[in-house]
Design a protein around this motif. Structure first.
Motif, PDB file in Angstrom:
ATOM      1  N   THR A 102      20.432  -7.842  12.059  1.00 16.69           N
ATOM      2  CA  THR A 102      21.646  -8.657  11.941  1.00 16.69           C
ATOM      3  C   THR A 102      22.852  -7.905  11.392  1.00 16.69           C
ATOM      4  O   THR A 102      23.987  -8.347  11.572  1.00 16.69           O
ATOM      5  CB  THR A 102      21.365  -9.876  11.037  1.00 16.69           C
ATOM      6  OG1 THR A 102      20.835  -9.422   9.775  1.00 16.69           O
ATOM      7  CG2 THR A 102      20.348 -10.806  11.695  1.00 16.69           C
ATOM      8  N   ILE A 155      14.647  -7.754   9.749  1.00 20.31           N
ATOM      9  CA  ILE A 155      15.647  -8.786  10.037  1.00 20.31           C
ATOM     10  C   ILE A 155      17.010  -8.419   9.458  1.00 20.31           C
ATOM     11  O   ILE A 155      18.053  -8.795  10.018  1.00 20.31           O
ATOM     12  CB  ILE A 155      15.192 -10.174   9.542  1.00 20.31           C
ATOM     13  CG1 ILE A 155      14.990 -10.189   8.027  1.00 20.31           C
ATOM     14  CG2 ILE A 155      13.913 -10.602  10.256  1.00 20.31           C
ATOM     15  CD1 ILE A 155      14.653 -11.570   7.476  1.00 20.31           C
ATOM     16  N   THR A 186      14.455 -13.558  12.253  1.00 19.76           N
ATOM     17  CA  THR A 186      13.469 -14.437  11.631  1.00 19.76           C
ATOM     18  C   THR A 186      12.193 -13.674  11.302  1.00 19.76           C
ATOM     19  O   THR A 186      11.681 -12.925  12.143  1.00 19.76           O
ATOM     20  CB  THR A 186      13.135 -15.619  12.550  1.00 19.76           C
ATOM     21  OG1 THR A 186      14.325 -16.363  12.818  1.00 19.76           O
ATOM     22  CG2 THR A 186      12.113 -16.553  11.897  1.00 19.76           C
ATOM     23  N   ARG A 227       9.428 -19.590   7.164  1.00  9.50           N
ATOM     24  CA  ARG A 227      10.257 -18.626   7.872  1.00  9.50           C
ATOM     25  C   ARG A 227      11.441 -18.218   7.003  1.00  9.50           C
ATOM     26  O   ARG A 227      12.068 -19.058   6.350  1.00  9.50           O
ATOM     27  CB  ARG A 227      10.762 -19.199   9.204  1.00  9.50           C
ATOM     28  CG  ARG A 227       9.667 -19.423  10.227  1.00  9.50           C
ATOM     29  CD  ARG A 227      10.258 -19.889  11.552  1.00  9.50           C
ATOM     30  NE  ARG A 227      11.004 -21.130  11.395  1.00  9.50           N
ATOM     31  CZ  ARG A 227      10.455 -22.344  11.400  1.00  9.50           C
ATOM     32  NH1 ARG A 227       9.157 -22.475  11.500  1.00  9.50           N
ATOM     33  NH2 ARG A 227      11.208 -23.419  11.276  1.00  9.50           N
ATOM     34  N   VAL A 275      21.023 -14.150   8.552  1.00  6.24           N
ATOM     35  CA  VAL A 275      22.055 -14.620   9.473  1.00  6.24           C
ATOM     36  C   VAL A 275      23.374 -13.923   9.170  1.00  6.24           C
ATOM     37  O   VAL A 275      23.777 -13.829   8.004  1.00  6.24           O
ATOM     38  CB  VAL A 275      22.251 -16.151   9.367  1.00  6.24           C
ATOM     39  CG1 VAL A 275      23.142 -16.667  10.495  1.00  6.24           C
ATOM     40  CG2 VAL A 275      20.912 -16.870   9.368  1.00  6.24           C
ATOM     41  N   ASP A 297      17.947 -17.360   4.356  1.00  9.88           N
ATOM     42  CA  ASP A 297      17.672 -18.788   4.415  1.00  9.88           C
ATOM     43  C   ASP A 297      16.171 -19.000   4.617  1.00  9.88           C
ATOM     44  O   ASP A 297      15.614 -18.564   5.628  1.00  9.88           O
ATOM     45  CB  ASP A 297      18.477 -19.398   5.563  1.00  9.88           C
ATOM     46  CG  ASP A 297      18.130 -20.861   5.812  1.00  9.88           C
ATOM     47  OD1 ASP A 297      17.613 -21.515   4.901  1.00  9.88           O
ATOM     48  OD2 ASP A 297      18.400 -21.337   6.935  1.00  9.88           O
ATOM     49  N   VAL A 347      20.752 -14.057  14.251  1.00  6.78           N
ATOM     50  CA  VAL A 347      19.717 -14.623  13.387  1.00  6.78           C
ATOM     51  C   VAL A 347      18.437 -13.820  13.573  1.00  6.78           C
ATOM     52  O   VAL A 347      17.909 -13.740  14.677  1.00  6.78           O
ATOM     53  CB  VAL A 347      19.443 -16.104  13.710  1.00  6.78           C
ATOM     54  CG1 VAL A 347      18.388 -16.667  12.760  1.00  6.78           C
ATOM     55  CG2 VAL A 347      20.721 -16.922  13.634  1.00  6.78           C
ATOM     56  N   HIS A 397      18.302 -20.747  -0.239  1.00  9.47           N
ATOM     57  CA  HIS A 397      19.198 -19.866   0.507  1.00  9.47           C
ATOM     58  C   HIS A 397      20.045 -19.066  -0.471  1.00  9.47           C
ATOM     59  O   HIS A 397      20.242 -19.465  -1.622  1.00  9.47           O
ATOM     60  CB  HIS A 397      20.094 -20.653   1.471  1.00  9.47           C
ATOM     61  CG  HIS A 397      21.121 -21.504   0.790  1.00  9.47           C
ATOM     62  ND1 HIS A 397      20.858 -22.789   0.367  1.00  9.47           N
ATOM     63  CD2 HIS A 397      22.406 -21.248   0.439  1.00  9.47           C
ATOM     64  CE1 HIS A 397      21.940 -23.295  -0.202  1.00  9.47           C
ATOM     65  NE2 HIS A 397      22.892 -22.389  -0.176  1.00  9.47           N
ATOM     66  N   HIS A 449      15.087 -16.465   7.381  1.00  9.90           N
ATOM     67  CA  HIS A 449      16.125 -16.109   8.351  1.00  9.90           C
ATOM     68  C   HIS A 449      17.186 -15.251   7.672  1.00  9.90           C
ATOM     69  O   HIS A 449      17.635 -15.555   6.570  1.00  9.90           O
ATOM     70  CB  HIS A 449      16.810 -17.357   8.922  1.00  9.90           C
ATOM     71  CG  HIS A 449      15.858 -18.385   9.436  1.00  9.90           C
ATOM     72  ND1 HIS A 449      15.043 -18.171  10.513  1.00  9.90           N
ATOM     73  CD2 HIS A 449      15.587 -19.635   8.993  1.00  9.90           C
ATOM     74  CE1 HIS A 449      14.312 -19.249  10.730  1.00  9.90           C
ATOM     75  NE2 HIS A 449      14.626 -20.156   9.810  1.00  9.90           N
ATOM     76  N   ARG A 457      23.144 -23.582  12.270  1.00 10.56           N
ATOM     77  CA  ARG A 457      22.124 -24.163  13.160  1.00 10.56           C
ATOM     78  C   ARG A 457      22.768 -25.025  14.247  1.00 10.56           C
ATOM     79  O   ARG A 457      22.417 -24.955  15.415  1.00 10.56           O
ATOM     80  CB  ARG A 457      21.136 -24.992  12.351  1.00 10.56           C
ATOM     81  CG  ARG A 457      20.235 -24.175  11.440  1.00 10.56           C
ATOM     82  CD  ARG A 457      19.174 -25.077  10.806  1.00 10.56           C
ATOM     83  NE  ARG A 457      18.319 -24.314   9.917  1.00 10.56           N
ATOM     84  CZ  ARG A 457      18.572 -24.102   8.631  1.00 10.56           C
ATOM     85  NH1 ARG A 457      19.684 -24.587   8.103  1.00 10.56           N
ATOM     86  NH2 ARG A 457      17.739 -23.399   7.893  1.00 10.56           N
ATOM     87  N   PRO A 486      15.940 -22.634  14.689  1.00  8.83           N
ATOM     88  CA  PRO A 486      15.249 -22.412  13.428  1.00  8.83           C
ATOM     89  C   PRO A 486      15.520 -23.521  12.429  1.00  8.83           C
ATOM     90  O   PRO A 486      16.639 -24.019  12.319  1.00  8.83           O
ATOM     91  CB  PRO A 486      15.834 -21.078  12.928  1.00  8.83           C
ATOM     92  CG  PRO A 486      16.450 -20.459  14.139  1.00  8.83           C
ATOM     93  CD  PRO A 486      16.892 -21.584  14.998  1.00  8.83           C
TER      94      PRO A 486
END
Length: 331
Positions: free
Chosen positions: A28, A24, A67, A52, A56, A47, A65, A78, A54, A134, A201
């Motif tokens: 990103t 991930i 995941t 999950r 970002v 996050d 994003v 976070h 994330h 989000r 998410p």
């Protein structure tokens, strides 16, 4: 025994596959802002919500994003990592064994990453203005078609030579995509893979998120904003400068101010149009221009450009001197 007021809750502990963490971060990183163009966007947000993790990033033209599903977590948290620290975490996670698990712990000041035989400690940044990523994504995901046409990324890379801008039209769901560029049209067959389910998410974006993690807002002190504002300022203040020159009966200075104002006006309009057409290119160009202006080498660069275009900058200087001498001789 410590009082309830002085007790602090333990930091949440999260366990994720090293392979998934590296994935991930790698997905990103290309969409993270360049620190020389937008310093406050040169960060990666980690996050954790439910099971999950994330990653970002954003550069103001896109939000990416990635995941990863977690093995376990003792709570939501976070952390924002600077670009270099996010890259260090990616390199460290990539060097772990494919079946190793990483335990992540963040207290808001530091992110600790551990495996059975290795560890990494990184500072957490707290210096970023934030927005709700989000909520930014939700309207687009809610309006997305249930049967989009999927494209193979290797096939997409072949279209990168077709122009700076392409327009995509799906002829039918999951069949083909029409690709249009400037004086160009093509057709790309879609993949036959089943599209994954689309969901926003984390918590429902319609509910208040309070102190939910987010990414930096656009920087009002960016190179593009600064240069755009400076050009506009020069246009507006030139009116006063022209008036002062005319009152002093200095027609040559008044003409010079008018020409400079016209150039600043053109620069301001072009910067605005380029930002609408291609924001990423506009920000990179503004950063390059600011550097050239600060170094004071822009006249040498302009002279080289003129010579490469088979123009005669020496003749322009001679013309300037003749016109100035003629103007002064009439006063």
């Amino acid at each position: 025994m410590p009082s309830e007021a002085t007790m602090t809750l333990p930091s949440p502990i999260t366990t994720v596959s090293a392979t998934e963490l590296a994935r991930i971060l790698a997905q990103t990183a290309p969409h993270r802002a360049d620190s020389t163009v937008w310093s406050k966007g040169a960060a990666t947000l980690l996050d954790v919500v439910e099971l999950r993790l994330h990653a970002v990033t954003t550069d103001r033209t896109a939000i990416a994003v990635g995941t990863a599903h977690l093995h376990e977590t003792s709570g939501a948290w976070h952390a924002v990592l600077r670009d270099t620290d996010a890259d260090a975490l990616h390199q460290w996670a990539s060097s772990r064994g494919h079946d190793e698990d990483v335990r992540l712990v963040s207290d808001g000041q530091r992110l600790d990453a551990h495996t059975a035989g290795s560890g990494l400690h990184l500072p957490v940044s707290t210096a970023y203005p934030v927005l709700d990523w989000r909520a930014r994504l939700a309207p687009y995901l809610r309006n997305a078609t249930a049967s989009p046409a999927g494209l193979d990324t290797d096939a997409l890379r072949r279209w990168s030579t077709s122009g700076d801008t392409l327009w995509l039209d799906a002829t039918k769901p999951a069949t083909a995509v029409v690709i249009r560029g400037e004086r160009f049209v093509g057709l790309q067959m879609a993949t036959k893979q089943t599209v994954p389910a689309i969901r926003v998410p984390g918590p429902d974006p319609a509910t208040p998120l309070g102190s939910a993690p987010a990414l930096p807002l656009p920087d009002r002190d960016s190179h593009h904003t600064t240069l755009y504002t400076e050009m506009l300022k020069r246009v507006i203040t030139s009116e006063e400068a022209v008036t002062d020159a005319r009152q002093a009966q200095d027609g040559w200075a008044a003409t010079a101010h008018i020409h400079a104002a016209g150039s600043a006006y053109v620069a301001n309009r072009l910067l605005a149009e380029l930002e609408q057409y291609d924001p990423r290119r506009a920000y990179h160009l503004a950063a390059q221009l600011r550097e050239e202006l600060d170094l004071g080498e822009f006249t040498d660069i302009a002279r080289e450009i003129a010579y490469r275009a088979d123009l005669d900058p020496a003749a322009w200087r001679d013309e300037y001197r003749r016109r100035k001498d003629a103007s002064l001789s009439r006063t």
